[in-house]
Design a protein around this motif. Sequence first.
Motif, PDB file in Angstrom:
ATOM      1  N   ILE A  34       0.857  -1.181   0.000  1.00 34.15           N
ATOM      2  CA  ILE A  34       0.000   0.000   0.000  1.00 34.15           C
ATOM      3  C   ILE A  34       0.894   1.232   0.000  1.00 34.15           C
ATOM      4  CG2 ILE A  34      -1.647   1.323   1.364  1.00 34.15           C
ATOM      5  CD1 ILE A  34      -2.611  -1.353   2.498  1.00 34.15           C
ATOM      6  N   TYR A  35       0.580   2.182  -0.828  1.00 38.23           N
ATOM      7  CA  TYR A  35       1.338   3.431  -0.823  1.00 38.23           C
ATOM      8  C   TYR A  35       0.354   4.585  -0.876  1.00 38.23           C
ATOM      9  CZ  TYR A  35       5.206   6.540  -1.262  1.00 38.23           C
ATOM     10  OH  TYR A  35       6.127   7.520  -0.993  1.00 38.23           O
ATOM     11  N   THR A  36       0.356   5.401   0.155  1.00 39.49           N
ATOM     12  CA  THR A  36      -0.520   6.560   0.228  1.00 39.49           C
ATOM     13  C   THR A  36       0.334   7.805   0.421  1.00 39.49           C
ATOM     14  OG1 THR A  36      -0.733   6.459   2.640  1.00 39.49           O
ATOM     15  CG2 THR A  36      -2.321   5.156   1.346  1.00 39.49           C
ATOM     16  N   LYS A  37      -0.291   8.931   0.299  1.00 41.26           N
ATOM     17  CA  LYS A  37       0.410  10.207   0.515  1.00 41.26           C
ATOM     18  C   LYS A  37       1.015  10.245   1.922  1.00 41.26           C
ATOM     19  CE  LYS A  37      -0.679  15.129   0.633  1.00 41.26           C
ATOM     20  NZ  LYS A  37      -1.764  16.105   0.456  1.00 41.26           N
ATOM     21  N   GLU A  38       0.263   9.755   2.901  1.00 43.13           N
ATOM     22  CA  GLU A  38       0.749   9.759   4.285  1.00 43.13           C
ATOM     23  C   GLU A  38       1.954   8.836   4.447  1.00 43.13           C
ATOM     24  OE1 GLU A  38      -2.471   9.623   3.434  1.00 43.13           O
ATOM     25  OE2 GLU A  38      -2.977  11.630   4.112  1.00 43.13           O
ATOM     26  N   LEU A  39       1.912   7.651   3.802  1.00 43.60           N
ATOM     27  CA  LEU A  39       3.054   6.744   3.882  1.00 43.60           C
ATOM     28  C   LEU A  39       4.257   7.338   3.154  1.00 43.60           C
ATOM     29  CD1 LEU A  39       1.344   3.274   3.418  1.00 43.60           C
ATOM     30  CD2 LEU A  39       2.355   4.232   5.507  1.00 43.60           C
ATOM     31  N   GLY A  40       3.997   8.125   2.125  1.00 43.95           N
ATOM     32  CA  GLY A  40       5.079   8.798   1.413  1.00 43.95           C
ATOM     33  C   GLY A  40       5.879   9.713   2.321  1.00 43.95           C
ATOM     34  N   LYS A  41       5.189  10.331   3.279  1.00 47.24           N
ATOM     35  CA  LYS A  41       5.888  11.186   4.237  1.00 47.24           C
ATOM     36  C   LYS A  41       6.834  10.359   5.108  1.00 47.24           C
ATOM     37  CE  LYS A  41       1.955  14.320   4.488  1.00 47.24           C
ATOM     38  NZ  LYS A  41       0.808  14.724   5.301  1.00 47.24           N
ATOM     39  N   PHE A  42       6.437   9.132   5.420  1.00 48.75           N
ATOM     40  CA  PHE A  42       7.264   8.246   6.246  1.00 48.75           C
ATOM     41  C   PHE A  42       8.365   7.587   5.417  1.00 48.75           C
ATOM     42  CE2 PHE A  42       8.079   3.915   7.777  1.00 48.75           C
ATOM     43  CZ  PHE A  42       8.585   4.191   9.033  1.00 48.75           C
ATOM     44  N   LEU A  43       8.008   7.110   4.225  1.00 47.99           N
ATOM     45  CA  LEU A  43       8.958   6.363   3.399  1.00 47.99           C
ATOM     46  C   LEU A  43       9.902   7.273   2.618  1.00 47.99           C
ATOM     47  CD1 LEU A  43       6.501   3.688   2.016  1.00 47.99           C
ATOM     48  CD2 LEU A  43       8.163   3.415   3.867  1.00 47.99           C
ATOM     49  N   GLY A  44       9.482   8.482   2.337  1.00 49.31           N
ATOM     50  CA  GLY A  44      10.324   9.422   1.611  1.00 49.31           C
ATOM     51  C   GLY A  44       9.971   9.496   0.136  1.00 49.31           C
ATOM     52  N   LEU A 116      12.992   0.160   1.288  1.00 47.02           N
ATOM     53  CA  LEU A 116      14.328   0.238   1.878  1.00 47.02           C
ATOM     54  C   LEU A 116      15.064   1.492   1.470  1.00 47.02           C
ATOM     55  CD1 LEU A 116      15.603  -3.405   1.411  1.00 47.02           C
ATOM     56  CD2 LEU A 116      14.570  -2.371   3.426  1.00 47.02           C
ATOM     57  N   SER A 117      14.934   1.874   0.205  1.00 46.58           N
ATOM     58  CA  SER A 117      15.739   2.998  -0.267  1.00 46.58           C
ATOM     59  C   SER A 117      15.023   4.331  -0.161  1.00 46.58           C
ATOM     60  CB  SER A 117      16.167   2.766  -1.721  1.00 46.58           C
ATOM     61  OG  SER A 117      15.043   2.813  -2.577  1.00 46.58           O
ATOM     62  N   GLY A 118      13.749   4.328   0.202  1.00 43.59           N
ATOM     63  CA  GLY A 118      13.016   5.576   0.297  1.00 43.59           C
ATOM     64  C   GLY A 118      13.541   6.455   1.420  1.00 43.59           C
ATOM     65  N   ASN A 119      13.675   7.734   1.151  1.00 46.59           N
ATOM     66  CA  ASN A 119      14.150   8.660   2.173  1.00 46.59           C
ATOM     67  C   ASN A 119      13.756  10.076   1.799  1.00 46.59           C
ATOM     68  OD1 ASN A 119      16.554  10.117   0.827  1.00 46.59           O
ATOM     69  ND2 ASN A 119      16.881   7.966   0.335  1.00 46.59           N
ATOM     70  N   GLU A 120      14.001  10.985   2.689  1.00 48.78           N
ATOM     71  CA  GLU A 120      13.655  12.398   2.481  1.00 48.78           C
ATOM     72  C   GLU A 120      14.836  13.238   2.022  1.00 48.78           C
ATOM     73  OE1 GLU A 120      10.972  14.452   2.349  1.00 48.78           O
ATOM     74  OE2 GLU A 120       9.925  12.551   2.266  1.00 48.78           O
ATOM     75  N   LYS A 121      15.989  12.620   1.851  1.00 44.69           N
ATOM     76  CA  LYS A 121      17.162  13.387   1.452  1.00 44.69           C
ATOM     77  C   LYS A 121      17.357  13.280  -0.059  1.00 44.69           C
ATOM     78  CE  LYS A 121      19.998  11.078   3.793  1.00 44.69           C
ATOM     79  NZ  LYS A 121      21.185  10.514   4.370  1.00 44.69           N
ATOM     80  N   GLN A 122      17.926  14.312  -0.648  1.00 44.87           N
ATOM     81  CA  GLN A 122      18.199  14.289  -2.078  1.00 44.87           C
ATOM     82  C   GLN A 122      19.466  13.527  -2.404  1.00 44.87           C
ATOM     83  OE1 GLN A 122      18.120  18.142  -3.837  1.00 44.87           O
ATOM     84  NE2 GLN A 122      16.044  18.555  -3.203  1.00 44.87           N
ATOM     85  N   GLU A 123      20.157  13.054  -1.388  1.00 39.35           N
ATOM     86  CA  GLU A 123      21.418  12.367  -1.615  1.00 39.35           C
ATOM     87  C   GLU A 123      21.538  11.217  -0.622  1.00 39.35           C
ATOM     88  OE1 GLU A 123      25.196  14.621  -2.413  1.00 39.35           O
ATOM     89  OE2 GLU A 123      25.571  13.962  -0.361  1.00 39.35           O
ATOM     90  N   VAL A 124      21.926  10.048  -1.121  1.00 41.99           N
ATOM     91  CA  VAL A 124      22.214   8.928  -0.232  1.00 41.99           C
ATOM     92  C   VAL A 124      23.627   8.448  -0.504  1.00 41.99           C
ATOM     93  CG1 VAL A 124      19.832   8.132   0.031  1.00 41.99           C
ATOM     94  CG2 VAL A 124      21.231   7.190  -1.790  1.00 41.99           C
ATOM     95  N   SER A 125      24.243   7.913   0.538  1.00 43.04           N
ATOM     96  CA  SER A 125      25.557   7.297   0.387  1.00 43.04           C
ATOM     97  C   SER A 125      25.345   5.800   0.307  1.00 43.04           C
ATOM     98  CB  SER A 125      26.438   7.608   1.600  1.00 43.04           C
ATOM     99  OG  SER A 125      26.679   8.987   1.668  1.00 43.04           O
ATOM    100  N   ILE A 126      26.032   5.168  -0.627  1.00 48.04           N
ATOM    101  CA  ILE A 126      25.965   3.718  -0.700  1.00 48.04           C
ATOM    102  C   ILE A 126      27.373   3.146  -0.648  1.00 48.04           C
ATOM    103  CG2 ILE A 126      23.816   3.696  -2.035  1.00 48.04           C
ATOM    104  CD1 ILE A 126      25.609   2.815  -4.476  1.00 48.04           C
ATOM    105  N   LYS A 127      27.469   1.941  -0.135  1.00 47.21           N
ATOM    106  CA  LYS A 127      28.694   1.168  -0.255  1.00 47.21           C
ATOM    107  C   LYS A 127      28.392   0.182  -1.369  1.00 47.21           C
ATOM    108  CE  LYS A 127      31.241   0.157   3.280  1.00 47.21           C
ATOM    109  NZ  LYS A 127      31.751  -0.450   4.531  1.00 47.21           N
ATOM    110  N   ASN A 128      29.219   0.198  -2.398  1.00 48.41           N
ATOM    111  CA  ASN A 128      28.974  -0.536  -3.630  1.00 48.41           C
ATOM    112  C   ASN A 128      30.136  -1.490  -3.919  1.00 48.41           C
ATOM    113  OD1 ASN A 128      27.305  -0.728  -6.091  1.00 48.41           O
ATOM    114  ND2 ASN A 128      29.130   0.044  -7.119  1.00 48.41           N
ATOM    115  N   GLU A 129      29.813  -2.689  -4.364  1.00 50.40           N
ATOM    116  CA  GLU A 129      30.833  -3.652  -4.752  1.00 50.40           C
ATOM    117  C   GLU A 129      30.737  -3.899  -6.259  1.00 50.40           C
ATOM    118  OE1 GLU A 129      32.286  -8.200  -3.689  1.00 50.40           O
ATOM    119  OE2 GLU A 129      30.496  -7.383  -2.747  1.00 50.40           O
ATOM    120  N   ARG A 130      31.876  -3.737  -6.945  1.00 54.84           N
ATOM    121  CA  ARG A 130      31.943  -3.982  -8.388  1.00 54.84           C
ATOM    122  C   ARG A 130      33.246  -4.713  -8.680  1.00 54.84           C
ATOM    123  NH1 ARG A 130      31.791   1.185 -11.889  1.00 54.84           N
ATOM    124  NH2 ARG A 130      29.595   1.086 -11.315  1.00 54.84           N
TER     125      ARG A 130
END
Length: 161
Positions: A34-44, A116-130
């Motif tokens: 379920i995705y609602t406007k209210e959940l969007g505030k929580f999930l980002g 998992l990846s939803g957030n309120e910031k315009q930038e996230v840091s990831i640790k990536n393996e390649r």
Amino acid sequence: MSIPKYWDAQNATEYHLALLETVTKIDDNHTPTIYTKELGKFLGKYGIPVKYQIIDNKVVITGFRYKDVDKIDDLKIGDAILEIDGVTIEELIQSKSKYIPASHKKGKERNSFLILSGNEKQEVSIKNERDGEISEKKLIDMTFQHFNGNTQLLKMKPNGK
């Protein structure tokens, strides 16, 4: 889930989170997230627009939801995201599993990444393996509009410009 959780909700977001927890307790793979406007505030409203599989507690990129995402953030098919903002994928799944409907672990993994990846910031840091090398990078400004269970990319700014 009990009626008091709904009754005691202090705002619409808490009420919708209680609803999502109830749906999740049904323990059915056929139950949509379920995705609602209210959940969007929580999930980002920001997230990482990749197709993926979770293998050995890593998010392995299998494709991209939008054109040029790979070029903008230097992501490649086969890259494995190990952490998002310093939190391991396993920890993210565990902390938010009560909001991810599915009847088994693989189903939760399959249904999890937007949450998992939803957030309120315009930038996230990831640790990536390649190719056996681990690096850290920032993913910048991937803005989404969520509606009726669909996700649509609105804006992407390479390198924050």
